[in-house]
Design an enzyme around this catalytic site. Structure first.
Site, mmCIF file in Angstrom:
data_model
loop_
_atom_site.group_PDB
_atom_site.id
_atom_site.type_symbol
_atom_site.label_atom_id
_atom_site.label_comp_id
_atom_site.label_asym_id
_atom_site.label_seq_id
_atom_site.Cartn_x
_atom_site.Cartn_y
_atom_site.Cartn_z
ATOM 1 N N ARG A 177 -18.772 57.025 36.369
ATOM 2 C CA ARG A 177 -18.891 56.546 37.746
ATOM 3 C C ARG A 177 -20.357 56.521 38.146
ATOM 4 O O ARG A 177 -21.127 57.417 37.770
ATOM 5 C CB ARG A 177 -18.150 57.467 38.718
ATOM 6 C CG ARG A 177 -16.633 57.379 38.561
ATOM 7 C CD ARG A 177 -15.933 58.210 39.598
ATOM 8 N NE ARG A 177 -16.577 59.498 39.734
ATOM 9 C CZ ARG A 177 -16.607 60.195 40.861
ATOM 10 N NH1 ARG A 177 -16.049 59.737 41.941
ATOM 11 N NH2 ARG A 177 -17.195 61.381 40.891
ATOM 12 N N SER B 18 -20.907 65.919 31.314
ATOM 13 C CA SER B 18 -19.927 67.013 31.252
ATOM 14 C C SER B 18 -19.672 67.500 29.834
ATOM 15 O O SER B 18 -18.527 67.562 29.374
ATOM 16 C CB SER B 18 -18.614 66.542 31.864
ATOM 17 O OG SER B 18 -18.849 65.893 33.065
ATOM 18 N N ASP C 23 -20.930 69.051 35.000
ATOM 19 C CA ASP C 23 -20.030 68.752 36.128
ATOM 20 C C ASP C 23 -19.666 69.992 36.941
ATOM 21 O O ASP C 23 -19.470 69.918 38.160
ATOM 22 C CB ASP C 23 -18.762 68.008 35.671
ATOM 23 C CG ASP C 23 -18.015 68.689 34.538
ATOM 24 O OD1 ASP C 23 -18.517 69.683 34.001
ATOM 25 O OD2 ASP C 23 -16.925 68.202 34.176
HETATM 26 C C1 GLC Z 1 -15.826 70.561 28.502
HETATM 27 C C2 GLC Z 1 -17.348 70.447 28.437
HETATM 28 C C3 GLC Z 1 -18.001 71.075 29.646
HETATM 29 C C4 GLC Z 1 -17.376 70.514 30.922
HETATM 30 C C5 GLC Z 1 -15.866 70.700 30.891
HETATM 31 C C6 GLC Z 1 -15.178 70.138 32.126
HETATM 32 O O1 GLC Z 1 -15.481 71.903 28.399
HETATM 33 O O2 GLC Z 1 -17.827 71.076 27.255
HETATM 34 O O3 GLC Z 1 -19.395 70.840 29.640
HETATM 35 O O4 GLC Z 1 -17.925 71.169 32.030
HETATM 36 O O5 GLC Z 1 -15.346 70.059 29.753
HETATM 37 O O6 GLC Z 1 -15.362 68.776 32.259
#
Ligand code: GLC
Length: 466
Positions: A89, A152, A205
Protein backbone atom coordinates in the site's frame (compact mmCIF):
# COMPACT_ATOMS: atom_id res chain seq x y z
CA UNK A 1 -18.44 -13.21 20.09
CA UNK A 2 -18.10 -14.62 23.58
CA UNK A 3 -14.97 -16.49 24.46
CA UNK A 4 -17.07 -19.41 25.66
CA UNK A 5 -17.60 -20.30 22.00
CA UNK A 6 -13.96 -21.07 21.64
CA UNK A 7 -14.00 -22.92 24.91
CA UNK A 8 -16.34 -25.49 23.42
CA UNK A 9 -15.31 -28.88 24.59
CA UNK A 10 -14.60 -31.48 21.98
CA UNK A 11 -17.66 -33.65 22.54
CA UNK A 12 -19.29 -34.13 19.16
CA UNK A 13 -23.00 -34.91 19.16
CA UNK A 14 -23.68 -38.10 17.21
CA UNK A 15 -20.01 -39.04 16.83
CA UNK A 16 -18.90 -42.67 16.81
CA UNK A 17 -16.58 -43.86 19.58
CA UNK A 18 -13.62 -43.70 17.17
CA UNK A 19 -14.46 -40.17 16.04
CA UNK A 20 -14.87 -39.05 19.64
CA UNK A 21 -11.56 -40.62 20.64
CA UNK A 22 -9.79 -38.74 17.84
CA UNK A 23 -11.44 -35.46 18.88
CA UNK A 24 -10.50 -36.02 22.52
CA UNK A 25 -6.91 -36.47 21.43
CA UNK A 26 -7.06 -33.20 19.50
CA UNK A 27 -8.55 -31.53 22.56
CA UNK A 28 -5.61 -32.72 24.64
CA UNK A 29 -3.15 -31.43 22.08
CA UNK A 30 -4.75 -28.06 21.39
CA UNK A 31 -6.37 -26.92 24.66
CA UNK A 32 -3.38 -25.74 26.64
CA UNK A 33 -3.76 -25.45 30.40
CA UNK A 34 -2.48 -22.32 32.14
CA UNK A 35 0.45 -24.24 33.68
CA UNK A 36 1.69 -25.11 30.22
CA UNK A 37 1.39 -21.48 29.13
CA UNK A 38 3.24 -20.38 32.27
CA UNK A 39 6.17 -22.65 31.40
CA UNK A 40 6.29 -21.34 27.82
CA UNK A 41 6.13 -17.74 29.09
CA UNK A 42 9.07 -18.37 31.41
CA UNK A 43 11.15 -19.58 28.48
CA UNK A 44 9.96 -16.65 26.36
CA UNK A 45 11.20 -14.20 29.03
CA UNK A 46 14.57 -15.98 29.16
CA UNK A 47 14.83 -15.70 25.38
CA UNK A 48 14.01 -12.00 25.53
CA UNK A 49 16.87 -11.40 27.96
CA UNK A 50 19.20 -13.44 25.77
CA UNK A 51 18.25 -11.31 22.74
CA UNK A 52 18.83 -8.08 24.68
CA UNK A 53 22.31 -9.24 25.62
CA UNK A 54 23.66 -10.29 22.23
CA UNK A 55 22.97 -10.38 18.50
CA UNK A 56 22.10 -13.54 16.62
CA UNK A 57 19.73 -15.02 19.21
CA UNK A 58 16.39 -16.63 18.51
CA UNK A 59 14.48 -13.54 19.68
CA UNK A 60 16.36 -10.86 17.80
CA UNK A 61 15.17 -7.87 19.86
CA UNK A 62 16.26 -5.52 17.09
CA UNK A 63 16.96 -1.85 17.95
CA UNK A 64 14.72 0.21 15.67
CA UNK A 65 16.52 3.57 16.12
CA UNK A 66 13.12 5.03 17.01
CA UNK A 67 13.84 6.91 20.22
CA UNK A 68 11.01 9.43 20.18
CA UNK A 69 7.34 9.43 20.91
CA UNK A 70 4.85 11.48 18.97
CA UNK A 71 3.07 14.09 21.07
CA UNK A 72 -0.21 13.81 19.25
CA UNK A 73 -0.21 17.51 18.34
CA UNK A 74 1.89 17.13 15.18
CA UNK A 75 0.19 18.23 11.97
CA UNK A 76 0.84 17.88 8.26
CA UNK A 77 0.81 15.28 5.53
CA UNK A 78 3.38 12.53 5.23
CA UNK A 79 3.86 9.54 2.97
CA UNK A 80 4.44 5.84 3.56
CA UNK A 81 4.99 2.60 1.71
CA UNK A 82 3.60 -0.44 3.52
CA UNK A 83 4.87 -3.78 2.29
CA UNK A 84 3.01 -6.38 4.31
CA UNK A 85 2.50 -10.09 4.06
CA UNK A 86 -0.23 -9.82 1.47
CA UNK A 87 -0.32 -6.41 -0.18
CA UNK A 88 1.59 -3.28 -0.93
CA UNK A 89 0.00 0.00 0.00
CA UNK A 90 1.12 3.55 -0.68
CA UNK A 91 -0.34 6.08 1.74
CA UNK A 92 -0.63 9.78 2.28
CA UNK A 93 -1.27 10.30 5.97
CA UNK A 94 -2.59 13.60 7.30
CA UNK A 95 -2.16 14.24 11.02
CA UNK A 96 -4.84 16.48 12.51
CA UNK A 97 -2.84 17.63 15.55
CA UNK A 98 -5.37 16.07 17.95
CA UNK A 99 -4.17 12.47 17.81
CA UNK A 100 -6.32 11.68 14.78
CA UNK A 101 -5.33 10.91 11.21
CA UNK A 102 -6.92 10.66 7.81
CA UNK A 103 -5.37 8.54 5.13
CA UNK A 104 -5.54 8.33 1.42
CA UNK A 105 -4.14 5.10 0.13
CA UNK A 106 -3.86 2.87 -2.88
CA UNK A 107 -3.47 -0.87 -2.68
CA UNK A 108 -1.41 -2.90 -5.13
CA UNK A 109 -1.20 -6.67 -5.42
CA UNK A 110 2.32 -7.98 -5.79
CA UNK A 111 2.75 -9.53 -9.22
CA UNK A 112 4.45 -12.92 -9.61
CA UNK A 113 7.30 -11.10 -11.32
CA UNK A 114 7.65 -8.76 -8.33
CA UNK A 115 7.60 -11.68 -5.91
CA UNK A 116 10.19 -13.62 -7.80
CA UNK A 117 12.55 -10.89 -9.08
CA UNK A 118 11.72 -7.24 -9.38
CA UNK A 119 10.22 -6.40 -6.00
CA UNK A 120 11.89 -3.03 -5.48
CA UNK A 121 11.30 -1.78 -9.03
CA UNK A 122 7.67 -2.78 -8.60
CA UNK A 123 7.42 -0.79 -5.35
CA UNK A 124 9.02 2.26 -7.00
CA UNK A 125 6.51 2.04 -9.87
CA UNK A 126 3.64 1.94 -7.39
CA UNK A 127 4.99 5.06 -5.67
CA UNK A 128 5.19 6.74 -9.07
CA UNK A 129 1.60 5.76 -9.92
CA UNK A 130 0.35 7.03 -6.57
CA UNK A 131 2.08 10.39 -6.93
CA UNK A 132 1.23 10.88 -10.60
CA UNK A 133 -2.44 9.96 -10.14
CA UNK A 134 -2.70 12.70 -7.55
CA UNK A 135 -0.43 15.22 -9.21
CA UNK A 136 1.96 15.08 -6.29
CA UNK A 137 5.24 14.25 -8.07
CA UNK A 138 7.81 16.86 -6.95
CA UNK A 139 9.35 18.81 -9.81
CA UNK A 140 13.07 19.68 -10.04
CA UNK A 141 12.57 22.86 -8.04
CA UNK A 142 10.64 21.28 -5.17
CA UNK A 143 12.27 19.51 -2.24
CA UNK A 144 12.08 15.70 -2.38
CA UNK A 145 9.21 13.96 -0.63
CA UNK A 146 10.20 12.09 2.54
CA UNK A 147 8.62 8.71 2.79
CA UNK A 148 8.49 6.08 5.54
CA UNK A 149 8.97 2.49 4.47
CA UNK A 150 7.23 -0.24 6.43
CA UNK A 151 8.99 -3.46 5.69
CA UNK A 152 7.42 -6.33 7.59
CA UNK A 153 10.36 -8.70 7.61
CA UNK A 154 13.33 -9.09 9.94
CA UNK A 155 15.91 -6.44 9.23
CA UNK A 156 19.07 -5.75 11.21
CA UNK A 157 18.63 -2.02 11.35
CA UNK A 158 21.80 0.08 10.96
CA UNK A 159 20.18 3.52 11.22
CA UNK A 160 16.69 4.97 11.09
CA UNK A 161 16.78 4.61 7.31
CA UNK A 162 19.00 1.65 6.58
CA UNK A 163 18.91 -2.02 7.44
CA UNK A 164 20.06 -5.41 6.23
CA UNK A 165 17.47 -8.07 5.46
CA UNK A 166 18.18 -11.02 7.77
CA UNK A 167 15.79 -13.48 6.12
CA UNK A 168 12.44 -13.57 4.39
CA UNK A 169 9.48 -14.75 6.43
CA UNK A 170 5.81 -15.41 5.63
CA UNK A 171 5.18 -16.08 1.93
CA UNK A 172 7.85 -13.91 0.30
CA UNK A 173 11.20 -15.20 -0.92
CA UNK A 174 12.71 -12.78 -3.46
CA UNK A 175 16.25 -13.86 -4.35
CA UNK A 176 19.20 -11.52 -4.01
CA UNK A 177 17.87 -9.46 -1.08
CA UNK A 178 19.01 -11.26 2.08
CA UNK A 179 22.17 -9.60 3.42
CA UNK A 180 21.48 -6.33 1.57
CA UNK A 181 20.25 -2.92 2.68
CA UNK A 182 16.59 -2.81 1.70
CA UNK A 183 16.46 1.00 1.76
CA UNK A 184 19.37 1.14 -0.68
CA UNK A 185 17.55 -1.31 -2.94
CA UNK A 186 14.41 0.81 -2.83
CA UNK A 187 16.18 4.17 -3.11
CA UNK A 188 18.06 2.94 -6.21
CA UNK A 189 14.81 1.78 -7.79
CA UNK A 190 13.22 5.19 -7.09
CA UNK A 191 16.25 6.90 -8.63
CA UNK A 192 15.99 4.76 -11.73
CA UNK A 193 12.53 6.25 -12.23
CA UNK A 194 13.86 9.76 -11.60
CA UNK A 195 11.54 10.20 -8.61
CA UNK A 196 12.48 12.87 -6.07
CA UNK A 197 11.49 10.69 -3.13
CA UNK A 198 13.75 10.09 -0.15
CA UNK A 199 13.26 7.06 2.08
CA UNK A 200 13.53 8.79 5.45
CA UNK A 201 12.64 5.89 7.72
CA UNK A 202 12.63 2.12 7.64
CA UNK A 203 10.20 0.59 10.10
CA UNK A 204 8.91 -2.83 10.92
CA UNK A 205 5.10 -3.03 10.85
CA UNK A 206 4.99 -3.57 14.61
CA UNK A 207 7.05 -0.41 15.14
CA UNK A 208 4.64 1.44 12.85
CA UNK A 209 1.66 0.04 14.76
CA UNK A 210 3.16 1.19 18.06
CA UNK A 211 3.90 4.69 16.77
CA UNK A 212 0.47 5.11 15.25
CA UNK A 213 -1.12 3.96 18.53
CA UNK A 214 1.16 6.40 20.38
CA UNK A 215 0.07 9.34 18.20
CA UNK A 216 -3.48 8.61 19.29
CA UNK A 217 -2.73 7.61 22.90
CA UNK A 218 0.55 8.64 24.55
CA UNK A 219 0.31 5.77 27.04
CA UNK A 220 1.05 3.26 24.23
CA UNK A 221 3.98 0.99 25.07
CA UNK A 222 3.58 -2.08 22.86
CA UNK A 223 2.60 -2.56 19.21
CA UNK A 224 1.59 -6.01 18.00
CA UNK A 225 0.59 -7.63 14.73
CA UNK A 226 -1.60 -10.72 14.75
CA UNK A 227 -2.15 -11.00 11.01
CA UNK A 228 -0.57 -12.95 8.18
CA UNK A 229 2.44 -13.14 10.50
CA UNK A 230 2.90 -12.15 14.12
CA UNK A 231 5.39 -9.97 15.95
CA UNK A 232 5.66 -7.19 18.53
CA UNK A 233 7.64 -4.04 19.29
CA UNK A 234 7.89 -2.16 22.58
CA UNK A 235 9.65 0.78 24.21
CA UNK A 236 12.64 -0.44 26.21
CA UNK A 237 15.07 1.43 28.44
CA UNK A 238 18.31 1.55 26.47
CA UNK A 239 20.17 0.74 29.70
CA UNK A 240 18.52 -2.70 29.55
CA UNK A 241 19.85 -3.40 26.07
CA UNK A 242 23.35 -4.67 26.83
CA UNK A 243 24.15 -5.30 23.14
CA UNK A 244 23.41 -1.67 22.16
CA UNK A 245 26.74 -0.03 21.31
CA UNK A 246 25.40 3.23 19.87
CA UNK A 247 25.01 6.58 21.56
CA UNK A 248 22.49 6.83 24.36
CA UNK A 249 19.41 8.61 23.08
CA UNK A 250 18.26 11.72 24.93
CA UNK A 251 14.97 10.03 25.77
CA UNK A 252 16.82 7.04 27.27
CA UNK A 253 14.49 4.67 25.44
CA UNK A 254 14.18 2.95 22.12
CA UNK A 255 11.58 0.83 20.38
CA UNK A 256 12.76 -2.76 19.94
CA UNK A 257 11.43 -5.03 17.22
CA UNK A 258 11.28 -8.39 18.96
CA UNK A 259 10.72 -10.63 15.90
CA UNK A 260 8.84 -12.90 18.28
CA UNK A 261 7.52 -15.15 15.50
CA UNK A 262 10.85 -16.96 15.67
CA UNK A 263 10.42 -18.03 19.29
CA UNK A 264 11.49 -21.66 19.86
CA UNK A 265 12.76 -22.06 16.30
CA UNK A 266 16.23 -23.12 17.38
CA UNK A 267 15.35 -26.13 19.49
CA UNK A 268 11.64 -26.78 18.89
CA UNK A 269 11.18 -27.71 22.54
CA UNK A 270 8.73 -25.47 24.33
CA UNK A 271 5.79 -24.98 21.99
CA UNK A 272 3.09 -27.67 21.87
CA UNK A 273 3.98 -29.23 18.51
CA UNK A 274 1.53 -31.74 17.11
CA UNK A 275 2.20 -33.94 14.05
CA UNK A 276 0.00 -31.48 12.14
CA UNK A 277 2.36 -28.59 12.96
CA UNK A 278 5.42 -30.61 12.12
CA UNK A 279 3.95 -31.57 8.76
CA UNK A 280 3.22 -27.92 7.98
CA UNK A 281 6.70 -26.85 9.01
CA UNK A 282 8.41 -29.50 6.93
CA UNK A 283 6.54 -28.49 3.79
CA UNK A 284 6.75 -24.71 4.30
CA UNK A 285 9.20 -22.54 2.40
CA UNK A 286 11.01 -21.82 5.68
CA UNK A 287 11.29 -25.11 7.59
CA UNK A 288 12.56 -24.91 11.20
CA UNK A 289 11.91 -21.17 11.22
CA UNK A 290 9.15 -18.97 12.70
CA UNK A 291 7.85 -21.77 14.93
CA UNK A 292 5.69 -19.50 17.11
CA UNK A 293 4.32 -17.62 14.09
CA UNK A 294 3.26 -20.91 12.51
CA UNK A 295 0.95 -21.66 15.47
CA UNK A 296 -0.56 -18.20 15.69
CA UNK A 297 -0.86 -16.37 12.43
CA UNK A 298 -3.27 -16.27 9.54
CA UNK A 299 -0.87 -17.53 6.92
CA UNK A 300 -0.64 -20.89 8.62
CA UNK A 301 -3.74 -21.76 10.64
CA UNK A 302 -5.79 -22.93 7.67
CA UNK A 303 -3.02 -25.33 6.79
CA UNK A 304 -2.81 -26.71 10.33
CA UNK A 305 -6.57 -27.35 10.09
CA UNK A 306 -6.18 -28.97 6.68
CA UNK A 307 -3.60 -31.37 8.07
CA UNK A 308 -5.97 -32.32 10.89
CA UNK A 309 -8.85 -32.81 8.46
CA UNK A 310 -6.82 -35.10 6.22
CA UNK A 311 -5.57 -37.04 9.24
CA UNK A 312 -9.20 -37.70 10.19
CA UNK A 313 -10.34 -38.42 6.62
CA UNK A 314 -7.49 -40.88 6.11
CA UNK A 315 -8.78 -42.84 9.11
CA UNK A 316 -12.33 -42.68 7.65
CA UNK A 317 -13.39 -40.56 10.59
CA UNK A 318 -14.41 -37.62 8.41
CA UNK A 319 -16.21 -37.26 5.06
CA UNK A 320 -16.46 -41.05 5.00
CA UNK A 321 -12.79 -41.14 4.08
CA UNK A 322 -13.20 -38.92 1.02
CA UNK A 323 -11.16 -35.89 0.09
CA UNK A 324 -10.97 -33.76 -3.06
CA UNK A 325 -8.27 -32.43 -5.30
CA UNK A 326 -8.69 -29.02 -3.69
CA UNK A 327 -8.51 -30.35 -0.15
CA UNK A 328 -5.45 -32.40 -1.07
CA UNK A 329 -3.59 -29.29 -2.19
CA UNK A 330 -1.42 -27.49 0.37
CA UNK A 331 -2.74 -24.12 1.59
CA UNK A 332 -6.21 -24.75 0.12
CA UNK A 333 -7.87 -23.86 3.42
CA UNK A 334 -7.68 -20.15 3.96
CA UNK A 335 -7.75 -19.06 7.59
CA UNK A 336 -10.83 -16.97 6.80
CA UNK A 337 -12.74 -20.25 6.26
CA UNK A 338 -11.91 -21.17 9.84
CA UNK A 339 -13.22 -17.77 10.98
CA UNK A 340 -16.49 -18.42 9.17
CA UNK A 341 -16.72 -21.98 10.48
CA UNK A 342 -16.06 -20.98 14.09
CA UNK A 343 -19.08 -18.64 14.08
CA UNK A 344 -21.49 -20.79 12.11
CA UNK A 345 -24.39 -21.09 14.54
CA UNK A 346 -27.00 -22.12 11.97
CA UNK A 347 -28.99 -25.20 12.96
CA UNK A 348 -27.67 -27.27 10.05
CA UNK A 349 -24.22 -25.64 10.01
CA UNK A 350 -24.99 -24.51 6.49
CA UNK A 351 -22.02 -22.15 6.17
CA UNK A 352 -19.69 -24.99 7.01
CA UNK A 353 -21.54 -27.22 4.57
CA UNK A 354 -20.94 -24.59 1.90
CA UNK A 355 -17.21 -24.47 2.69
CA UNK A 356 -16.87 -28.26 2.67
CA UNK A 357 -19.00 -29.01 -0.36
CA UNK A 358 -18.68 -25.91 -2.54
CA UNK A 359 -15.34 -24.35 -1.70
CA UNK A 360 -13.39 -27.51 -0.94
CA UNK A 361 -15.39 -29.66 -3.34
CA UNK A 362 -15.84 -32.62 -0.99
CA UNK A 363 -18.97 -34.40 -2.36
CA UNK A 364 -21.12 -34.57 0.79
CA UNK A 365 -20.93 -33.93 4.50
CA UNK A 366 -22.96 -35.23 7.42
CA UNK A 367 -23.90 -33.14 10.44
CA UNK A 368 -21.20 -34.95 12.41
CA UNK A 369 -18.62 -34.01 9.73
CA UNK A 370 -19.67 -30.38 10.02
CA UNK A 371 -19.55 -30.43 13.81
CA UNK A 372 -16.05 -31.88 13.64
CA UNK A 373 -15.02 -29.21 11.12
CA UNK A 374 -16.30 -26.48 13.41
CA UNK A 375 -14.53 -27.93 16.42
CA UNK A 376 -11.25 -28.08 14.50
CA UNK A 377 -11.62 -24.39 13.58
CA UNK A 378 -12.36 -23.53 17.20
CA UNK A 379 -9.45 -25.58 18.56
CA UNK A 380 -6.90 -24.12 16.16
CA UNK A 381 -8.18 -20.59 16.90
CA UNK A 382 -8.25 -21.09 20.65
CA UNK A 383 -4.69 -22.41 20.72
CA UNK A 384 -3.54 -19.42 18.63
CA UNK A 385 -5.21 -16.92 20.95
CA UNK A 386 -3.87 -18.55 24.12
CA UNK A 387 -0.35 -18.85 22.73
CA UNK A 388 -0.54 -15.21 21.64
CA UNK A 389 -1.07 -14.30 25.29
CA UNK A 390 2.34 -15.83 26.07
CA UNK A 391 4.17 -13.14 24.10
CA UNK A 392 2.00 -10.38 25.55
CA UNK A 393 2.49 -11.56 29.14
CA UNK A 394 6.24 -11.99 28.66
CA UNK A 395 6.53 -8.45 27.28
CA UNK A 396 4.34 -6.95 30.01
CA UNK A 397 6.19 -8.68 32.82
CA UNK A 398 9.48 -7.50 31.36
CA UNK A 399 8.30 -3.95 32.14
CA UNK A 400 5.98 -4.62 35.05
CA UNK A 401 6.80 -1.21 36.54
CA UNK A 402 4.84 0.41 33.71
CA UNK A 403 1.67 -1.28 34.88
CA UNK A 404 1.30 0.95 37.90
CA UNK A 405 -0.33 3.41 35.46
CA UNK A 406 -2.59 3.03 32.45
CA UNK A 407 -0.88 1.58 29.41
CA UNK A 408 -2.15 0.99 25.91
CA UNK A 409 -1.25 -1.88 23.61
CA UNK A 410 -1.91 -1.12 19.93
CA UNK A 411 -2.77 -4.23 17.92
CA UNK A 412 -3.45 -4.73 14.25
CA UNK A 413 -3.93 -7.72 11.97
CA UNK A 414 -6.62 -9.97 10.59
CA UNK A 415 -6.47 -12.56 13.36
CA UNK A 416 -7.03 -9.91 16.02
CA UNK A 417 -9.63 -8.04 14.07
CA UNK A 418 -11.61 -10.89 12.53
CA UNK A 419 -11.03 -14.30 14.08
CA UNK A 420 -14.06 -14.99 16.29
CA UNK A 421 -13.23 -14.94 19.98
CA UNK A 422 -9.51 -14.23 19.42
CA UNK A 423 -9.47 -10.80 21.15
CA UNK A 424 -11.53 -11.98 24.07
CA UNK A 425 -9.52 -15.13 24.73
CA UNK A 426 -6.28 -13.21 24.37
CA UNK A 427 -7.31 -10.63 26.99
CA UNK A 428 -8.81 -13.23 29.28
CA UNK A 429 -5.68 -15.39 29.13
CA UNK A 430 -3.44 -12.40 29.82
CA UNK A 431 -5.59 -11.64 32.88
CA UNK A 432 -4.73 -15.05 34.34
CA UNK A 433 -1.06 -14.11 34.53
CA UNK A 434 -1.04 -10.44 35.55
CA UNK A 435 -2.12 -9.33 39.03
CA UNK A 436 -5.65 -7.88 39.03
CA UNK A 437 -4.66 -4.38 40.17
CA UNK A 438 -2.19 -4.17 37.28
CA UNK A 439 -4.33 -5.87 34.65
CA UNK A 440 -7.00 -3.20 35.07
CA UNK A 441 -4.49 -0.63 33.78
CA UNK A 442 -4.06 -2.38 30.44
CA UNK A 443 -5.99 -1.21 27.42
CA UNK A 444 -5.95 -3.29 24.24
CA UNK A 445 -6.78 -1.13 21.23
CA UNK A 446 -7.17 -1.90 17.56
CA UNK A 447 -4.57 0.17 15.68
CA UNK A 448 -6.23 -0.18 12.31
CA UNK A 449 -3.79 0.33 9.43
CA UNK A 450 -1.24 1.27 12.07
CA UNK A 451 1.72 -0.13 10.19
CA UNK A 452 1.49 2.37 7.33
CA UNK A 453 0.32 5.31 9.42
CA UNK A 454 3.15 4.72 11.88
CA UNK A 455 5.76 4.69 9.11
CA UNK A 456 4.59 8.13 7.98
CA UNK A 457 4.82 9.33 11.59
CA UNK A 458 8.35 7.96 11.96
CA UNK A 459 9.34 9.61 8.65
CA UNK A 460 8.02 12.89 10.05
CA UNK A 461 9.83 12.49 13.40
CA UNK A 462 13.05 11.40 11.68
CA UNK A 463 12.98 14.43 9.36
CA UNK A 464 12.22 16.85 12.20
CA UNK A 465 15.01 15.56 14.44
CA UNK A 466 17.71 15.55 11.78
C1 GLC B 1 6.85 -11.74 10.32
C2 GLC B 1 8.02 -10.79 10.08
C3 GLC B 1 7.98 -9.61 11.02
C4 GLC B 1 6.60 -8.95 10.97
C5 GLC B 1 5.52 -9.98 11.25
C6 GLC B 1 4.11 -9.39 11.18
O1 GLC B 1 7.01 -12.32 11.57
O2 GLC B 1 9.25 -11.49 10.24
O3 GLC B 1 8.98 -8.67 10.70
O4 GLC B 1 6.55 -7.92 11.91
O5 GLC B 1 5.61 -11.02 10.30
O6 GLC B 1 3.81 -8.89 9.93
Amino acid sequence: MASSTLNLCCTIEGASAEQQAAMDLLGKQFLLPDERLAAITKEFRRRMEEGLAADGKVLKMIPSFVTWRPKGNETGSYFAIDLGGTNLRILKVTLDGKGGVTTEHQKFTLTQEAKSRTLFDFIAQCVETFLDDRNLRPTGRQPPISIGFTFSYPVQQTSINSGILVQWTKGLNVPGCVGRDVVRLLQDALLRLGLRVKVAALVNDTVGTLLSAAYNDPSSQIGIIFGTGTNAAYYEDVSNVAKWKGANPASGEMVLNMEWGAFDSDDFTFLPYTPHDIKLDRKSINPRKQAYEKMISGLYLGEVARNIILWLADQRLLFDGRSSEILNAMWSIDTSYLSSAAIDNTSDLSKIQQIIEKTLNVPTSTMVDRRIFKTIAVLVGERAARLSAVGVVATLTKRLELLSKKINIGIDGSMYEHFPGFKEILAETVSHFIPKDKFKNINFSLAKDGSGIGAAIVAMLATQTQ
